[in-house]
Design an enzyme around this catalytic site. Structure first.
Site, PDB file in Angstrom:
ATOM      1  N   GLU A 272      -1.160  -4.337   0.351  1.00  0.00           N
ATOM      2  CA  GLU A 272      -0.806  -5.691   0.810  1.00  0.00           C
ATOM      3  C   GLU A 272       0.707  -5.812   1.017  1.00  0.00           C
ATOM      4  O   GLU A 272       1.165  -6.441   1.968  1.00  0.00           O
ATOM      5  CB  GLU A 272      -1.285  -6.752  -0.191  1.00  0.00           C
ATOM      6  CG  GLU A 272      -2.795  -6.829  -0.351  1.00  0.00           C
ATOM      7  CD  GLU A 272      -3.519  -7.100   0.960  1.00  0.00           C
ATOM      8  OE1 GLU A 272      -3.011  -7.883   1.770  1.00  0.00           O
ATOM      9  OE2 GLU A 272      -4.587  -6.498   1.177  1.00  0.00           O
ATOM     10  N   GLU A 349      -3.554  -1.777   9.515  1.00  0.00           N
ATOM     11  CA  GLU A 349      -4.198  -1.308   8.278  1.00  0.00           C
ATOM     12  C   GLU A 349      -3.748   0.116   7.936  1.00  0.00           C
ATOM     13  O   GLU A 349      -3.466   0.422   6.780  1.00  0.00           O
ATOM     14  CB  GLU A 349      -5.724  -1.354   8.405  1.00  0.00           C
ATOM     15  CG  GLU A 349      -6.311  -2.746   8.474  1.00  0.00           C
ATOM     16  CD  GLU A 349      -5.867  -3.634   7.323  1.00  0.00           C
ATOM     17  OE1 GLU A 349      -5.699  -3.152   6.193  1.00  0.00           O
ATOM     18  OE2 GLU A 349      -5.667  -4.836   7.579  1.00  0.00           O
ATOM     19  N   ASP A 353      -1.795   1.281   4.605  1.00  0.00           N
ATOM     20  CA  ASP A 353      -2.321   2.361   3.761  1.00  0.00           C
ATOM     21  C   ASP A 353      -1.245   3.409   3.507  1.00  0.00           C
ATOM     22  O   ASP A 353      -1.070   3.920   2.404  1.00  0.00           O
ATOM     23  CB  ASP A 353      -3.520   3.043   4.435  1.00  0.00           C
ATOM     24  CG  ASP A 353      -4.811   2.253   4.223  1.00  0.00           C
ATOM     25  OD1 ASP A 353      -4.800   1.286   3.441  1.00  0.00           O
ATOM     26  OD2 ASP A 353      -5.833   2.617   4.840  1.00  0.00           O
TER      27      ASP A 353
HETATM   28 ZN   LIG Z   1      -4.966  -4.582   4.932  1.00  0.00          ZN
END
Ligand SMILES: [Zn+2]
Length: 406
Positions: A272, A349, A353
């Site tokens: 996050e 995303e 990561d």
């Molecule tokens: Zn995410």
């Protein structure tokens, strides 16, 4: 005619994608993908497959009703009938507001059985529902009241700006709209979210220390760590950030904390933080503002054109009707851009990561993801094309493969 062509395209695409998803998931239902063998039980894999199939089938039914409602409002004369009804009884702003709210009311009533079925039949069947009917009704009442309290002044302001008849009214509406959205983003964490959930400061000391250390490593200041009672409504788990500047908060669902080890919570939070550090939220807001400017400019062109009204089954021309028609037809045209926004989201995303792998642990994030996929019954074998089109998150297999390379 352009509208009918776009509508037909949307229906065909959505049906093909749903059919592909169902048959792909069914084909892979009998075996856990080798990559997850030993980590995910066959029962969990099949539950996820059934959940995906049920939801996709349900989506097709919902689509059919959505289209019927759209056609009823436009070509079948529903909107015109509402206009005829209200224009005899009200005038000016009262008429405008009554018209807009009655369209929202009708849409809400039509959608209600679907929300009920989704929550109390599908979610219930797979063990995710924690809501009582009483809470469902209370939520609905609160949302409606909030919609009226916030919606009425906003609508009044927009219609007033439109009524000024400046040739740049759409630009004024856009500026107002952006300001309003920023305000909502600002007040949401402290004023709106607490109406629906309880937020308590995180009091697990060892976990707190671990998180503080991570925040320090990443050079991040937050005004608080909170636990939200997500279990009040659902067993799905999550973690997120809200607010800006000094009001930034980190919120964990109690369901997430109950399931993950501290080191996994740390990895999820690092992910996050990655979104934050890469400015994904700001990029998303800029994109949305840019798109809404383009759409408002288009409305600025359409609002005086006869074809816009008559072509959509409305024989009266006024601003409230234009606004409603516009919001009814826009999703049909924006649907084909879905893969673009999904692609941007998936890219974000991967970046997040990567950030988590650099600042926490890739292995712990993988552990957490496998648990979350299993708990949320997210299928491990989505149809690649369906995923490419809709998914905001990369499929589990690809995401974990990337993390393994970190
Ligand atoms: Zn995410």
């Amino acid at each position: 005619m352009l509208f009918l062509a776009a509508l037909a395209l949307m229906i065909v695409l959505r049906l093909i994608l749903a059919w592909r998803q169902i048959s792909h998931v069914m084909r892979h239902r009998s075996e856990v993908p080798t990559q997850f063998a030993g980590r995910v039980e066959i029962a969990a894999h099949q539950k996820a497959a059934d959940y995906a199939i049920d939801r996709t089938r349900f989506g097709v039914l919902r689509l059919a009703v959505e289209i019927l409602l759209l056609l009823a409002f436009t070509f079948a004369g529903g909107l015109q009938a509402l206009h005829d009804f209200w224009s005899l009884r009200l005038s000016g702003l009262a008429y405008d507001i009554a018209l807009v709210f009655s369209v929202m009311f009708v849409s809400g009533i039509v959608d209600l059985p679907f929300s009920l079925y989704s929550q109390f039949v599908i979610e219930e069947k797979f063990g995710f529902n924690r809501m009582t009917l009483r809470l469902f009704v209370a939520d609905l009442a609160k949302q409606a009241a909030l919609g009226m309290v916030i919606g009425t002044p906003v609508l009044t302001a927009v219609l007033w700006l439109m009524a000024q008849r400046s040739s740049y009214w759409w630009l004024h509406v856009w500026l107002f709209w952006c300001g309003f959205n920023l305000l909502i983003l600002f007040v949401y964490p402290s004023w709106i979210a607490p109406l629906f959930n309880k937020f308590t400061p995180l009091d697990d000391e060892p976990l707190k220390a671990r998180i503080q250390a991570l925040l320090q490593r990443c050079g991040f200041a937050a005004s608080g760590l909170f636990v939200m009672d997500g279990s009040k409504r659902s067993n799905h788990g999550n973690a997120y950030f809200t607010g800006f500047g000094k009001t930034k908060r980190i919120v964990f669902f109690d369901t997430l904390l109950g399931r993950l080890q501290p080191v996994e919570v740390e990895a999820v939070l690092a992910h996050e933080l990655g979104h934050f550090k890469h400015r994904h939220v700001i990029k998303r807001i800029v994109l949305i503002f840019g798109l809404s400017l383009a759409f408002l400019a288009a409305l600025g062109q359409a609002i005086d054109a006869d074809w816009f009204f008559y072509g959509l089954g409305v024989t009266t021309k006024n601003m409230a009707l234009a606004l409603i028609l516009f919001f009814l037809v826009v999703p049909v045209f924006t649907f084909i851009f879905t893969p673009v926004t999904s692609l941007i989201s998936r890219r974000h995303e991967y970046e997040a990561d990567r950030y988590a792998a650099d600042h926490a642990s890739a292995a712990s994030l993988i552990e957490a993801l496998v648990k979350l996929y299993e708990d949320n019954a997210s299928t491990l074998t989505p149809d690649p094309l369906h995923s490419l089109f809709y998914d905001s998150h990369p499929p589990a297999a690809l995401r974990i493969a990337r993390l393994n390379e970190c």
